[in-house]
Design a protein around this motif. Structure first.
Motif, mmCIF file in Angstrom:
data_model
loop_
_atom_site.group_PDB
_atom_site.id
_atom_site.type_symbol
_atom_site.label_atom_id
_atom_site.label_comp_id
_atom_site.label_asym_id
_atom_site.label_seq_id
_atom_site.Cartn_x
_atom_site.Cartn_y
_atom_site.Cartn_z
ATOM 1 N N GLU A 1 0.837 -1.215 0.000
ATOM 2 C CA GLU A 1 0.000 0.000 0.000
ATOM 3 C C GLU A 1 0.863 1.253 0.000
ATOM 4 O OE1 GLU A 1 -2.630 2.525 3.183
ATOM 5 O OE2 GLU A 1 -2.729 0.339 3.349
ATOM 6 N N ILE A 2 1.932 1.221 0.793
ATOM 7 C CA ILE A 2 2.850 2.367 0.858
ATOM 8 C C ILE A 2 3.492 2.597 -0.512
ATOM 9 C CG2 ILE A 2 5.006 3.209 1.879
ATOM 10 C CD1 ILE A 2 4.176 1.609 4.422
ATOM 11 N N GLY A 3 3.947 1.503 -1.125
ATOM 12 C CA GLY A 3 4.556 1.630 -2.453
ATOM 13 C C GLY A 3 3.586 2.185 -3.468
ATOM 14 N N LEU A 4 2.313 1.732 -3.420
ATOM 15 C CA LEU A 4 1.308 2.223 -4.348
ATOM 16 C C LEU A 4 1.071 3.712 -4.160
ATOM 17 C CD1 LEU A 4 -0.785 1.607 -6.550
ATOM 18 C CD2 LEU A 4 -2.409 1.007 -4.718
ATOM 19 N N ARG A 5 0.969 4.154 -2.909
ATOM 20 C CA ARG A 5 0.739 5.581 -2.638
ATOM 21 C C ARG A 5 1.908 6.428 -3.147
ATOM 22 N NH1 ARG A 5 -3.619 6.538 0.432
ATOM 23 N NH2 ARG A 5 -4.470 4.831 1.693
ATOM 24 N N ASP B 1 11.560 2.319 -0.486
ATOM 25 C CA ASP B 1 11.669 2.563 -1.925
ATOM 26 C C ASP B 1 10.369 2.113 -2.582
ATOM 27 O OD1 ASP B 1 12.503 1.279 -4.783
ATOM 28 O OD2 ASP B 1 13.699 3.064 -4.315
ATOM 29 N N PRO B 2 9.728 2.970 -3.395
ATOM 30 C CA PRO B 2 8.432 2.607 -3.989
ATOM 31 C C PRO B 2 8.473 1.313 -4.794
ATOM 32 C CG PRO B 2 8.896 4.933 -4.308
ATOM 33 C CD PRO B 2 10.144 4.331 -3.753
ATOM 34 N N ILE B 3 9.529 1.106 -5.570
ATOM 35 C CA ILE B 3 9.611 -0.089 -6.421
ATOM 36 C C ILE B 3 9.751 -1.332 -5.558
ATOM 37 C CG2 ILE B 3 10.982 -1.269 -8.188
ATOM 38 C CD1 ILE B 3 11.715 1.514 -9.268
ATOM 39 N N ASP B 4 10.656 -1.286 -4.530
ATOM 40 C CA ASP B 4 10.816 -2.415 -3.633
ATOM 41 C C ASP B 4 9.521 -2.689 -2.864
ATOM 42 O OD1 ASP B 4 13.420 -2.730 -4.448
ATOM 43 O OD2 ASP B 4 14.255 -1.530 -2.779
ATOM 44 N N ALA B 5 8.808 -1.619 -2.511
ATOM 45 C CA ALA B 5 7.575 -1.787 -1.753
ATOM 46 C C ALA B 5 6.495 -2.462 -2.597
ATOM 47 C CB ALA B 5 7.074 -0.422 -1.269
#
Length: 406
Positions: free
Chosen positions: A313-317, A398-402
C-alpha cells in the motif's frame, strides 16, 4: 496530501483492525487511569492532612524545654526544667505577632465519676488555650482567669470523657469528678474534634487551670511547655524569631551557645507531612506510569507490524505521487490517535476509579485539573515518540521495492 485526508486514511486503517487497536490502547488506558487515580488519592491525603492540622491551629507555636547535659549525662527534654512561669509572662507581654499564649502542664491518670472510671490526660492551661487549639465549648463555659489565680478545682472535659463517665445520660456540667483522688467540678464540655492526623483522640482530655495542676497534682513550680498563637499563619516565622530572642535574653544564652528550649510551629508539621505525602504520591505515580511506557512500546510494536503489512500500500501511494512526509504523517497520526484515544478512555476510567475508591474505601481524593492535562500531554508525547520510528521507516521505503514486497 492535506492533513484532513491523512486523518481519514488513518481512521479507516484503525477501523479495519478495531480489536487490535483496542489491545494496543490497553496499556495506555491502564497507565493513564492508574496515574490519575494514584494522584487523586495522594492529593486527597495531602489535603486531608492539611485540613486536620489546620483544625489543631495552623498558626500554633509550641515552646518546649531543650535537651541539656548535667554531670556528663545528657538529659531528655521531658526532664528539663528550663521553662518558668516568668518566661510565659515575658512572651505574652513582649512578643510581637502573638495573639494568645498559655503555660502548659499535664499529667495522665484515672478520671472517676461514681462507679465509672477511664484513663485520660489532664492539661493545665489558661482560658486562651481554646483560642490557640481551636476548641469550642458546647455546654457550660470555660473556667476563668480568677479560677487560675485561685487554683480552683474546676475543669472542662472532652466528649470522650463524657461518654466514658456519664453513661446514664447525666448532664456533666455541675458534676464533680475525681482525677487521681482530687475532686474537680465540671464547668464546661468541649465540642467534639475527633482524631488528629496521628490517630490521637482530641476529645479524650480534661482541661483545668495550670495552677491547679501545678500545685495539687504535680507539685511543681516550673511549666512543661508554652503554647502560643501567631496573629496569622504568614506571621508565624516572625513570631518564632521574637520568642527565641526573648528566651535567649531571659536564659542568658550567648551567641553560638546551644539553646535550652525548642520552638516549633504547626507550619513545620504541615510542611513535613506535605513533603512526605508528595514523595509517596510521586512514587505511586511513577509506578503507575510504567504502564504508559509498556503501552508506548505496544504502540511501536503494532506500528511496525502495520508498516510491514501495508508495504505494498505504501509503495502504491508513493507511485501515484505521495511524498515521504505524507507517509510519515499518515503513520504518525495513527500512532497519536491510538495513544490519545486510549488517554481519553483512561481519564474517564481514572476519574471513575477515584470516586469509586472514595465511596467504597472512604479515602479522601482530590482530582486536580493538571493531572488530566498532564495525561493528554503524556499520551500525545507517547504516540509521537513511539510512533516516529515505524513511521520514518515507512516513509523511507523505496516505492519499487515496496510494490514488489510479498
Amino acid at each position: 496530501m492535506n492533513v484532513i485526508n491523512l486523518f481519514k486514511i488513518a481512521l479507516r486503517a484503525l477501523n479495519g483492525n478495531k480489536f487490535r487497536g483496542f489491545l494496543t490502547m490497553l496499556g495506555i488506558i491502564i497507565g493513564v487511569a492508574a496515574v490519575i487515580t494514584m494522584l487523586a488519592i495522594g492529593q486527597g491525603s495531602k489535603k486531608s492532612i492539611q485540613d486536620q492540622i489546620s483544625t489543631m491551629g495552623s498558626n500554633m507555636i509550641n515552646i518546649r524545654p531543650g535537651t541539656g547535659q548535667f554531670g556528663g549525662v545528657r538529659q531528655s527534654a521531658g526532664s528539663m526544667q528550663t521553662l518558668k512561669l516568668e518566661d510565659y509572662e515575658a512572651i505574652a507581654s513582649q512578643a510581637e505577632y502573638i495573639s494568645a499564649a498559655t503555660p502548659e502542664v499535664s499529667s495522665s491518670g484515672q478520671v472517676i465519676f461514681g462507679a465509672n472510671n477511664s484513663p485520660t490526660s489532664v492539661y493545665g492551661v489558661n482560658p486562651s488555650y481554646l483560642e490557640i487549639r481551636k476548641y469550642n465549648i458546647s455546654q457550660g463555659s470555660m473556667f476563668t482567669e480568677m479560677d487560675v489565680k485561685t487554683s480552683a478545682k474546676v475543669c472542662v472535659i472532652g466528649q470522650t470523657v463524657v461518654e466514658n463517665l456519664f453513661t446514664n445520660g447525666e448532664d456533666p456540667v455541675g458534676q464533680t469528678i475525681r482525677f487521681n483522688k482530687i475532686p474537680m467540678r465540671v464547668v464546661g464540655v468541649l465540642e467534639s474534634k475527633g482524631d488528629n492526623t496521628m490517630g490521637m483522640d482530641q476529645d479524650d482530655l480534661v482541661l483545668a487551670p495550670y495552677t491547679t495542676i501545678q500545685k495539687r497534682v504535680l507539685a511543681i513550680t516550673y511549666i512543661q511547655s508554652i503554647a502560643a498563637s501567631a496573629v496569622s499563619e504568614d506571621a508565624t516565622e516572625d513570631a518564632i524569631a521574637g520568642i527565641e530572642e526573648i528566651l535567649r535574653q531571659r536564659h542568658k544564652i550567648g551567641v553560638g551557645d546551644e539553646d535550652d528550649f525548642n520552638v516549633r510551629s504547626q507550619k513545620e508539621l504541615i510542611s513535613m507531612m506535605s513533603s512526605t505525602t508528595d514523595m509517596m504520591t510521586i512514587l505511586l505515580a511513577c509506578i503507575a506510569g510504567i504502564s504508559l511506557l509498556v503501552g508506548g512500546i505496544g504502540i511501536m510494536n503494532i506500528m511496525y507490524v502495520s508498516v510491514t503489512e501495508r508495504t505494498r500500500e505504501i509503495g502504491l501511494r508513493m507511485s501515484i505521487g505521495a511524498k515521504g512526509i505524507d507517509i510519515l504523517m499518515q503513520f504518525l497520526i495513527e500512532a497519536i490517535l491510538l495513544s490519545v484515544t486510549g488517554g481519553i478512555i483512561g481519564v474517564v476510567i481514572g476519574i471513575s476509579s477515584a470516586y469509586l475508591v472514595k465511596s467504597i474505601l472512604m479515602w479522601p481524593i482530590d482530582i486536580q485539573i493538571y493531572t488530566i492535562i498532564l495525561s493528554f500531554v503524556v499520551c500525545s508525547a507517547t504516540g509521537i515518540f513511539f510512533g516516529w520510528y515505524p513511521a520514518k521507516k515507512a516513509s523511507d521505503l523505496d516505492p519499487i521495492d515496496a510494490l514488489r514486497y510479498e
